[in-house]
Design an enzyme around this catalytic site. Structure first.
Site, PDB file in Angstrom:
ATOM      1  N   GLN A   8      38.210  -6.580  22.539  1.00  0.00           N
ATOM      2  CA  GLN A   8      37.012  -5.752  22.745  1.00  0.00           C
ATOM      3  C   GLN A   8      36.678  -5.095  21.397  1.00  0.00           C
ATOM      4  O   GLN A   8      36.855  -5.737  20.380  1.00  0.00           O
ATOM      5  CB  GLN A   8      37.211  -4.704  23.858  1.00  0.00           C
ATOM      6  CG  GLN A   8      37.329  -5.315  25.247  1.00  0.00           C
ATOM      7  CD  GLN A   8      38.684  -5.895  25.521  1.00  0.00           C
ATOM      8  OE1 GLN A   8      39.693  -5.224  25.397  1.00  0.00           O
ATOM      9  NE2 GLN A   8      38.742  -7.139  25.906  1.00  0.00           N
TER      10      GLN A   8
ATOM     11  N   LYS B 235      36.229 -11.839  15.667  1.00  0.00           N
ATOM     12  CA  LYS B 235      37.612 -11.471  15.314  1.00  0.00           C
ATOM     13  C   LYS B 235      38.523 -12.689  15.349  1.00  0.00           C
ATOM     14  O   LYS B 235      39.404 -12.828  14.512  1.00  0.00           O
ATOM     15  CB  LYS B 235      38.172 -10.445  16.309  1.00  0.00           C
ATOM     16  CG  LYS B 235      37.556  -9.081  16.207  1.00  0.00           C
ATOM     17  CD  LYS B 235      38.223  -8.122  17.176  1.00  0.00           C
ATOM     18  CE  LYS B 235      37.942  -8.415  18.628  1.00  0.00           C
ATOM     19  NZ  LYS B 235      36.595  -8.152  19.104  1.00  0.00           N
TER      20      LYS B 235
ATOM     21  N   GLY C 202      37.717 -12.778  24.858  1.00  0.00           N
ATOM     22  CA  GLY C 202      37.423 -14.204  24.715  1.00  0.00           C
ATOM     23  C   GLY C 202      37.210 -14.493  23.246  1.00  0.00           C
ATOM     24  O   GLY C 202      36.173 -14.163  22.688  1.00  0.00           O
ATOM     25  N   HIS C 203      38.238 -15.025  22.594  1.00  0.00           N
ATOM     26  CA  HIS C 203      38.130 -15.334  21.174  1.00  0.00           C
ATOM     27  C   HIS C 203      38.031 -16.840  21.007  1.00  0.00           C
ATOM     28  O   HIS C 203      38.889 -17.563  21.486  1.00  0.00           O
ATOM     29  CB  HIS C 203      39.370 -14.847  20.414  1.00  0.00           C
ATOM     30  CG  HIS C 203      39.497 -13.360  20.377  1.00  0.00           C
ATOM     31  ND1 HIS C 203      40.666 -12.715  20.065  1.00  0.00           N
ATOM     32  CD2 HIS C 203      38.587 -12.395  20.607  1.00  0.00           C
ATOM     33  CE1 HIS C 203      40.466 -11.410  20.114  1.00  0.00           C
ATOM     34  NE2 HIS C 203      39.213 -11.190  20.443  1.00  0.00           N
TER      35      HIS C 203
ATOM     36  N   ASP D 157      32.914  -9.294  20.267  1.00  0.00           N
ATOM     37  CA  ASP D 157      32.386 -10.615  19.914  1.00  0.00           C
ATOM     38  C   ASP D 157      31.882 -10.681  18.477  1.00  0.00           C
ATOM     39  O   ASP D 157      30.959 -11.420  18.172  1.00  0.00           O
ATOM     40  CB  ASP D 157      31.275 -11.037  20.901  1.00  0.00           C
ATOM     41  CG  ASP D 157      31.737 -10.886  22.338  1.00  0.00           C
ATOM     42  OD1 ASP D 157      32.809 -11.403  22.650  1.00  0.00           O
ATOM     43  OD2 ASP D 157      31.041 -10.209  23.129  1.00  0.00           O
TER      44      ASP D 157
HETATM   45  P1  IMP Z   1      36.195  -4.735  31.544  1.00  0.00           P
HETATM   46  O1  IMP Z   1      36.938  -4.715  30.239  1.00  0.00           O
HETATM   47  O2  IMP Z   1      36.273  -6.062  32.243  1.00  0.00           O
HETATM   48  O3  IMP Z   1      36.563  -3.585  32.428  1.00  0.00           O
HETATM   49  O4  IMP Z   1      34.639  -4.528  31.197  1.00  0.00           O
HETATM   50  C1  IMP Z   1      34.145  -3.306  30.666  1.00  0.00           C
HETATM   51  C2  IMP Z   1      33.047  -3.566  29.634  1.00  0.00           C
HETATM   52  O5  IMP Z   1      33.629  -4.159  28.474  1.00  0.00           O
HETATM   53  C3  IMP Z   1      31.955  -4.525  30.096  1.00  0.00           C
HETATM   54  O6  IMP Z   1      30.720  -4.103  29.527  1.00  0.00           O
HETATM   55  C4  IMP Z   1      32.360  -5.852  29.485  1.00  0.00           C
HETATM   56  O7  IMP Z   1      31.264  -6.706  29.290  1.00  0.00           O
HETATM   57  C5  IMP Z   1      32.940  -5.371  28.166  1.00  0.00           C
HETATM   58  N1  IMP Z   1      33.931  -6.295  27.604  1.00  0.00           N
HETATM   59  C6  IMP Z   1      35.203  -6.497  28.022  1.00  0.00           C
HETATM   60  N2  IMP Z   1      35.813  -7.411  27.237  1.00  0.00           N
HETATM   61  C7  IMP Z   1      34.921  -7.780  26.310  1.00  0.00           C
HETATM   62  C8  IMP Z   1      34.984  -8.676  25.181  1.00  0.00           C
HETATM   63  O8  IMP Z   1      36.003  -9.306  24.884  1.00  0.00           O
HETATM   64  N3  IMP Z   1      33.837  -8.780  24.449  1.00  0.00           N
HETATM   65  C9  IMP Z   1      32.726  -8.062  24.731  1.00  0.00           C
HETATM   66  N4  IMP Z   1      32.626  -7.218  25.744  1.00  0.00           N
HETATM   67  C10 IMP Z   1      33.718  -7.080  26.533  1.00  0.00           C
END
Ligand code: IMP
Length: 437
Positions: free
Chosen positions: A223, A15, A39-40, A12
């Site tokens: 991420q 990007k 989520g962009h 977040d």
């Molecule tokens: P997962 O990717 O759904 O398995 O989540 C694993 C961890 O990555 C969790 O702490 C989520 O909150 C974090 N996470 C996954 N995608 C994002 C993102 O796009 N932004 C911030 N954190 C993320």
């Protein structure tokens, strides 16, 4: 030219805006890992686009977008997003959106297993997005996943669903959830895959040809570095490799073809989900956290979860810079700090009374960190929309310079607001050519 864009912190960092800004200067924008856990948000005039699975380049009509082999794709989420984009006036055709045949599919049982896995972990849960990301990657490395190319063959799809669901249902039922039915999943998935077919292509050859034709390629990480399954704050990470090495594997592009790596660094830090966060603003700094959350709109673009807020962590960001080999950095959300009297920057860690200047591997150690802060004076004036570095207040320029020195990378771009034109392009020899059309 092939450039990778990677978040330096826990995601977040903004990007979406930077990719959007660069996208119309690039011919191809590709994602190489993750799925619709991302989520962009991209703001163009009075329109707001939220991208989860599609590369941010999709907003530019002349850009070809690719979903790479390192991704996990939920076909239902894919078409929900395609339909949403089309309803917002973006044309999406197989000519400009390519899904690689080697990407893995997220199936309905992966979503169910994401829930049971979190339930099993109890207090130790990861705080995942519950989109089925982890279980889909588990199947991939367990060599039982369903790739897009497998799903195109109905017999293979049916067999794999039946075999995988047997095991998945054992777990799902143990956790008191109703079992899922193979026939139903097969029917739903077949219909979606049929719709997906025109978009499917083998992409490593595509990239190789694009390189020969001197096309400019942007690889968009989702991420971020500290959520990388190998290099992040394990086990509180996602299940893929957002870091620079992951871009090569996840897109199918030789490492030595990659020209540069741009790190996206926010002027403060946030984190969603569980896991260690050394510079988090806790109880006594709750008012500050609320101020930043409000000014920076720090709520998940998809999940709407309030993000945990913290001060800039130079140790963690330097680690990200070294690990990814950032050639340059885009510093985002400077304007969010306009209201602050003082700004703290974590310049070192203390663990059990000892000074530590590198990022620990063990999440238990990360929890013991006492950040060592340097406090800088705030600039207390508006920087929103400033486009010339000389027009920034002196103290804001000093803050930018302090961050740059503490992470050891030149800043090439500063974002001063969510809109495309609220940006300062700093003259920077490394980024030469990146912004040319
Ligand atoms: P997962 O990717 O759904 O398995 O989540 C694993 C961890 O990555 C969790 O702490 C989520 O909150 C974090 N996470 C996954 N995608 C994002 C993102 O796009 N932004 C911030 N954190 C993320």
């Amino acid at each position: 030219m092939i450039i990778v864009i990677i978040g330096a912190q826990w995601g977040d960092e903004g990007k979406g805006k930077v990719v959007d800004l660069l996208a119309d200067r690039f011919d191809i924008v590709a994602r190489y890992q993750g799925g619709h856990n991302a989520g962009h948000s991209v703001y163009v005039g009075d329109k707001a686009f939220v991208l989860r699975l599609l590369p941010s380049g999709i907003i530019h009509e002349d850009t070809t977008c690719v979903l790479g082999n390192g991704m996990v794709i939920d076909p239902k989420a894919f078409f929900e997003e395609v339909d949403q984009m089309q309803s917002q006036g973006i044309s999406i055709t197989p000519e400009r959106l390519i899904v690689t045949s080697r990407a893995h599919l997220i199936m309905p049982y992966h979503r169910a297993l994401d829930h049971t896995s979190e339930e099993r972990l109890g207090n130790e849960k990861i705080g995942t997005t519950l989109r089925g990301i982890g279980p889909a990657y588990e199947d991939k490395v367990g060599r039982r996943g369903i790739r897009v190319s497998d799903a195109l063959s109905p017999e293979v799809l049916k067999l794999r669903i039946e075999r995988n669901l047997e095991e998945a249902n054992r777990i799902i039922v143990t956790y008191g959830q109703p079992p899922l039915y193979a026939d139903q999943i097969f029917e739903e998935t077949s219909a979606l895959v049929e719709r997906l077919k025109p978009f499917v292509c083998e992409t490593s050859h595509f990239f190789s040809e694009a390189k020969k034709q001197n096309k400019k390629i942007l690889l968009e990480g989702a991420q971020a570095t500290l959520l990388d399954v190998d290099h992040g704050t394990y086990p509180y990470v996602t299940s893929s490799n957002p870091t620079a090495g992951g871009a090569s594997v996840g897109a199918g592009i030789p490492p030595h073809h990659i020209t540069g790596v741009l790190g996206i660094v926010r002027t403060y830090a946030t984190r969603v989900g569980e896991g260690p966060f050394p510079t988090e603003m806790l109880d006594e700094e709750e008012t500050m956290a609320n101020l930043i959350r409000k000014r920076g709109n720090e709520y998940g673009s998809v999940t709407k979860r309030p993000r945990r807020c913290g001060w800039f962590d130079a140790v963690a960001t330097r680690y990200a810079a070294e690990l990814n080999g950032f050639n340059s950095v885009a510093l985002t959300k400077l304007d969010v700090l306009d209201a602050l009297d003082e700004i703290k920057v974590c310049i070192g860690y203390e663990i059990n009374g000892e000074r530590v200047d590198t990022f620990p591997a063990v999440s238990q150690d990360l929890r013991l960190i006492k950040p060592i802060y340097e406090t800088l004076e705030g600039w207390k004036s508006e920087t929103l929309g400033v486009t010339d570095i000389e027009k920034l207040p002196k103290k804001a320029r000093e803050y930018v310079e302090f961050l740059s020195n503490s992470i050891g990378v030149e800043i090439g771009l500063i974002s001063t607001g969510p809109e495309r034109d609220q940006t300062i392009i700093v003259q920077n020899s490394v980024m030469e050519g990146w912004f040319d059309k």
